[in-house]
Design a protein around this motif. Structure first.
Motif, short mmCIF file in Angstrom:
data_model
loop_
_atom_site.label_atom_id
_atom_site.label_comp_id
_atom_site.label_asym_id
_atom_site.label_seq_id
_atom_site.Cartn_x
_atom_site.Cartn_y
_atom_site.Cartn_z
N THR A 20 0.85 -1.26 -0.09
CA THR A 20 0.00 -0.06 0.07
C THR A 20 1.01 1.24 0.00
OG1 THR A 20 -0.26 0.25 2.35
CG2 THR A 20 -1.52 -1.52 1.29
N THR A 21 0.51 2.28 -0.59
CA THR A 21 1.05 3.49 -0.79
C THR A 21 0.15 4.91 -0.87
OG1 THR A 21 2.85 4.77 -1.94
CG2 THR A 21 1.43 3.41 -3.26
N ASN A 22 0.53 5.77 -0.37
CA ASN A 22 -0.07 6.98 -0.39
C ASN A 22 0.40 7.91 -1.34
OD1 ASN A 22 -1.64 6.08 1.89
ND2 ASN A 22 -0.27 7.32 3.33
N MET A 23 1.64 7.44 -2.07
CA MET A 23 2.30 8.51 -3.10
C MET A 23 2.72 7.40 -4.12
SD MET A 23 4.46 10.83 -0.21
CE MET A 23 5.32 9.27 0.32
N LYS A 24 1.95 7.20 -4.90
CA LYS A 24 2.20 6.27 -6.14
C LYS A 24 2.99 6.93 -6.89
CE LYS A 24 0.03 4.26 -10.15
NZ LYS A 24 -1.41 4.14 -10.95
N LYS A 25 3.03 8.36 -7.40
CA LYS A 25 3.73 8.98 -8.24
C LYS A 25 5.30 9.11 -7.85
CE LYS A 25 -0.07 11.80 -9.88
NZ LYS A 25 -0.58 13.51 -10.01
N ALA A 26 5.47 8.83 -6.52
CA ALA A 26 7.00 9.00 -5.89
C ALA A 26 7.70 7.57 -6.27
CB ALA A 26 6.88 9.18 -4.47
N LEU A 27 6.82 6.58 -6.95
CA LEU A 27 7.60 5.17 -6.87
C LEU A 27 8.17 5.30 -8.37
CD1 LEU A 27 4.76 2.94 -5.16
CD2 LEU A 27 6.84 4.09 -4.27
N ASP A 28 9.30 4.43 -8.27
CA ASP A 28 10.11 4.36 -9.52
C ASP A 28 9.39 3.31 -10.53
OD1 ASP A 28 11.85 3.35 -11.38
OD2 ASP A 28 13.50 3.87 -9.86
N THR A 29 9.14 3.81 -11.69
CA THR A 29 8.39 3.03 -12.67
C THR A 29 9.10 1.51 -12.86
OG1 THR A 29 9.58 4.07 -14.38
CG2 THR A 29 7.44 4.99 -13.86
N ALA A 30 10.56 1.52 -12.77
CA ALA A 30 11.12 0.30 -12.88
C ALA A 30 10.45 -0.82 -11.94
CB ALA A 30 12.54 0.19 -12.63
N PHE A 31 10.12 -0.28 -10.84
CA PHE A 31 9.65 -1.32 -9.46
C PHE A 31 8.20 -1.59 -9.76
CE2 PHE A 31 12.97 0.85 -6.48
CZ PHE A 31 13.81 -0.05 -6.91
N LEU A 32 7.49 -0.34 -10.47
CA LEU A 32 5.94 -0.55 -10.63
C LEU A 32 5.74 -1.87 -11.65
CD1 LEU A 32 4.61 2.96 -10.49
CD2 LEU A 32 4.15 1.05 -8.94
N ARG A 33 6.69 -1.79 -12.63
CA ARG A 33 6.56 -3.08 -13.65
C ARG A 33 6.66 -4.38 -13.11
NH1 ARG A 33 9.86 0.65 -17.10
NH2 ARG A 33 11.69 -0.33 -16.56
N ARG A 34 7.36 -4.39 -11.97
CA ARG A 34 7.51 -5.85 -11.33
C ARG A 34 6.23 -6.10 -10.72
NH1 ARG A 34 13.26 -6.42 -8.99
NH2 ARG A 34 12.66 -8.33 -8.60
N ILE A 35 5.31 -5.17 -10.48
CA ILE A 35 4.20 -5.65 -9.51
C ILE A 35 2.97 -6.08 -10.70
CG2 ILE A 35 2.08 -4.47 -8.19
CD1 ILE A 35 4.84 -4.64 -6.96
N ARG A 36 2.34 -7.06 -10.46
CA ARG A 36 1.03 -7.82 -11.59
C ARG A 36 -0.06 -6.73 -11.59
NH1 ARG A 36 -0.30 -13.94 -11.58
NH2 ARG A 36 1.60 -14.03 -11.11
N PHE A 37 -0.32 -6.35 -10.60
CA PHE A 37 -1.84 -5.43 -10.30
C PHE A 37 -1.52 -4.04 -9.63
CE2 PHE A 37 -3.33 -10.27 -10.56
CZ PHE A 37 -4.07 -9.87 -11.55
N VAL A 38 -2.09 -3.22 -10.20
CA VAL A 38 -2.04 -1.81 -9.57
C VAL A 38 -3.40 -1.32 -9.47
CG1 VAL A 38 -1.03 0.39 -9.39
CG2 VAL A 38 0.42 -1.24 -10.38
N VAL A 39 -3.97 -1.21 -8.36
CA VAL A 39 -5.47 -0.69 -8.17
C VAL A 39 -5.21 0.52 -7.37
CG1 VAL A 39 -7.63 -1.24 -7.03
CG2 VAL A 39 -5.88 -3.15 -7.62
N ASP A 40 -6.08 1.68 -8.17
CA ASP A 40 -5.83 2.92 -7.31
C ASP A 40 -7.29 3.05 -6.63
OD1 ASP A 40 -3.82 4.32 -8.54
OD2 ASP A 40 -4.74 3.95 -10.45
N PHE A 41 -7.11 3.62 -5.42
CA PHE A 41 -8.23 3.96 -4.72
C PHE A 41 -8.54 5.34 -4.53
CE2 PHE A 41 -7.12 -0.36 -3.50
CZ PHE A 41 -8.07 -1.08 -3.08
N PRO A 42 -9.28 6.04 -5.27
CA PRO A 42 -9.56 7.52 -5.44
C PRO A 42 -10.14 7.88 -4.05
CG PRO A 42 -11.26 6.46 -6.77
CD PRO A 42 -10.39 5.37 -6.10
#
Length: 656
Positions: A548-570
């Motif tokens: 879980t994260t409160n700051m998705k934009k602060a995460l490195d995209t290289a790491f995000l590519r290794r996550i299978r699902f990304v769910v935004d909770f607006p």
């Protein structure tokens, strides 16, 4: 009948041993008598009884001689000290032979004078008699004239009554060999037994390191290895090894003597040791002259050679199926499909599977609501969560899909995640995707959104749907400033969770993730390694791991590519907030003029809505009144103070 016959045979064997020992004692005492009278046969040349006897009745004595390398003189000296305990006339005969009425006991000087083939080296501290404390001196300052005593443990051994030396009670415990082991464990036991026999050289002690798995599995494999070698098995903790060199040497000698007499091997369980205790353990192992196995989660960090290193193997699906089928055989209601469902979820050691099966057999006759498969699942969960409670916060899932207020798009992704976890056995094994993909088979997800937007609730809903425990791991507590500690903490979490595939929710991922900075020093480099290690373990994890994260934009995209699902909770819109208000007030709660649409004017997320509703209910209950808008207003002011915000007139328009 059979029991009585066995007891008679044991009595007969003991009587034969005692009789044979008595014969040998009389032979030695005849030499003492001959020395006392100055007879010609004192040298043994004309006495046909001078040759030591050998036969079934002298087996313990022969074993003592062989195992400790005793000479004929030392053998007779042992018999002389045994005579003083078993033959009433020995004291008088010793006094007569020594020519001193006050010296009515065996001494080295008497033995050197009366027994055959005497040699002075038998008296030295490094010779077998004193090194192994077979005999002891009352006063070591009077080497030749002090009384010699046969150690009590040795006396009972000679009489055919073996037992663990009382001085080791409390330090060691007997570890019986299991009745059966999975084939992979049985092969590991063979490797341990082989390691004890194939020592590389005189500087390599017969010490085998055992790593991986859980402590009980390592102990079972070690005990099975000992049984293969014709040995018993005793276990001690590394923390019980004395740090003082003299005490440690005394313990080592005492155990090595026991290992020979029993015979037995030793299992040393080494957990988290401080520097001094680790040094003491290494010194103890370096001096081992008898088979020892060291049980630890990780290999010991030492430069000293060991005979072998054996890792507890992971059981494949077929071995797991055979294990569960054997343990649950008395539970006739479990079919093959249900067993395969269990092994797709749980990876429990054999002894834990047997415990779970025993729990099901005990509960099934008294259970009206759950069938055998459901009881087995529950028993698996109970066993799997052992060791996890200290690593995270366990939430027993209660919420269902109806408790979530999300867009259909987010809900659809959550249901897709559940399908990936539920059907992984079918897709990976039956359909062969595990063989073609090989890596990245773990189900990983990231929930991104502000505080209170439903990330933890969504994880709880999925855990309930999958029938799993939900463990919330606070990454801010896992991350350590010390190099290597973060990985160690993460490994403990994943290793414990692998037993039951719990849903792991890593909260506050921002504590570890972030924009990958340039590597300026070793700490920057290691921070990136910690992130990579976490993602690697998530990708290999059999269960579901969620960040879980409160700051998705602060995460490195290289790491995000290794996550299978990304769910935004607006942040919930006003109509969604109204729906949350409708669901959060229980139907049985006494209310008056509560308007969810007016309450939805508060610009807060679901977590704050729940806090306000609960606080308002307590205010109403304290007044003895029904829950009204004014109670919600007071609770909202308190919540806004916590959020460091102020209520605006627009948010509370029309409330009271």
């Amino acid at each position: 009948m059979a029991t009585g016959a066995g007891e008679d045979m044991g009595t007969d064997a003991a009587a034969q041993q005692h009789a044979s020992l008595t014969t040998e004692i009389r032979r030695v005492l005849s030499r003492v008598d001959a020395h006392a009278t100055g007879a010609a046969d004192a040298s043994g040349t004309s006495d046909t009884a001078g040759a030591p006897a050998s036969g079934p009745g002298t087996a313990p004595l022969d074993a003592l001689v062989t195992c400790f390398g005793l000479t004929a003189f030392e053998r007779d000296l042992v018999l002389l000290t045994a005579a003083h305990e078993l033959e009433a006339t020995t004291a008088a005969r010793c006094a007569a032979a020594s020519g001193d009425p006050e010296r009515a006991y065996p001494t080295f000087s008497l033995a050197l004078a009366a027994l055959a083939e005497p040699h002075w080296s038998a008296l030295t501290p490094v010779a077998p008699l004193r090194r192994w404390r077979i005999v002891e001196l009352d006063d070591e300052s009077r080497l030749t004239t002090s009384r010699l005593r046969l150690d009590e443990r040795i006396l009972h051994f000679l009489l055919g009554s073996p037992y663990l030396d009382a001085r080791l009670h409390g330090l060691l415990r007997r570890t019986p060999a299991p009745d059966r082991l999975p084939p992979a464990y049985d092969r590991a036991a063979g490797q341990v037994a082989e390691g004890w026999t194939q020592v590389a050289g005189p500087d390599t002690p017969p010490v085998v390191e055992m790593t991986g798995g859980d402590p009980r599995s390592r102990a079972d494999i070690a005990a099975a290895a000992a049984a293969r070698a014709g040995l018993g098995m005793y276990t001690t903790g590394a923390e019980d090894i004395p740090a003082d060199p003299a005490q440690r040497d005394a313990l080592a000698r005492l155990w090595q003597r026991e290992a020979i007499l029993l015979p037995a091997a030793l299992l040393v369980e080494a957990g988290d040791l401080d520097r001094d205790q680790r040094a003491a353990t290494e010194a103890f192992l370096a001096g081992a002259a008898v088979p020892v196995a060291v049980s630890s989660e990780d290999p010991l960090r030492t430069d000293r050679p060991h005979a072998a290193r054996v890792s507890v193997p992971r059981l494949d699906d077929e071995e797991q199926l055979a294990l569960w089928a054997d343990a649950f055989q008395p539970v006739a209601d479990l079919d093959d499909t249900e067993l395969r469902s269990l092994i797709s979820q749980f990876r429990l050691p054999p002894h834990v599977v047997r415990t779970a099966a025993a729990t099901v057999r005990r509960r099934l006759p008294h259970e009206d609501r759950l069938d055998a498969a459901q009881l087995a699942w529950r028993a698996g969960l109970e066993e799997a969560r052992i060791g996890m409670d200290e690593l995270g916060r366990r939430i027993e899932p209660q919420a269902g899909w109806d408790d979530l207020v999300l867009h259909d798009r987010q809900t659809g992704v959550l249901r897709e995640i559940v399908a990936h976890v539920r059907q992984r056995a079918t897709v990976h094994q039956e359909w062969g995707f595990a063989a073609t993909l090989r890596r990245g088979l773990g189900v990983t997800a990231m929930f991104a959104g502000g505080s209170g937007t439903g990330k933890t609730l969504a994880a709880e809903v999925m855990a309930k749907e999958l029938g799993l425990d939900l463990f919330v791991i606070d990454l801010s507590q896992v991350v350590s400033k010390y190099i290597g500690e973060t990985e160690k903490n993460l490994r403990r979490v994943f290793d414990a969770a692998e037993r039951g595939g719990a849903l792991l929710l890593f909260d506050e991922a921002d504590a570890l993730f972030g924009k990958r900075s340039e590597v300026k020093d070793s700490h920057d480099r290691y921070a990136n390694l910690e992130v990579s290690y976490l993602l690697m373990r998530m990708e290999a994890y059999r269960g579901l791991a969620v960040l879980t994260t409160n700051m998705k934009k602060a995460l490195d995209t290289a790491f995000l590519r290794r996550i299978r699902f990304v769910v935004d909770f607006p942040f919930p819109a006003e109509h969604e907030r109204a729906e949350i208000w409708r669901r959060v007030i229980p139907a049985q709660a006494p209310v008056k003029d509560l308007d969810p649409d007016l309450l939805a004017q508060l610009t807060v997320a679901g977590g704050s809505i729940r806090n306000i509703a609960l606080s308002g209910a307590f205010l109403a209950a304290e007044e003895g009144d029904r829950l009204q808008m004014r109670h919600m207003l007071a609770a909202a002011r308190t919540e806004y103070l916590k959020l460091e915000r102020s209520l605006t007139p627009t948010e509370v328009r029309g409330w009271v």
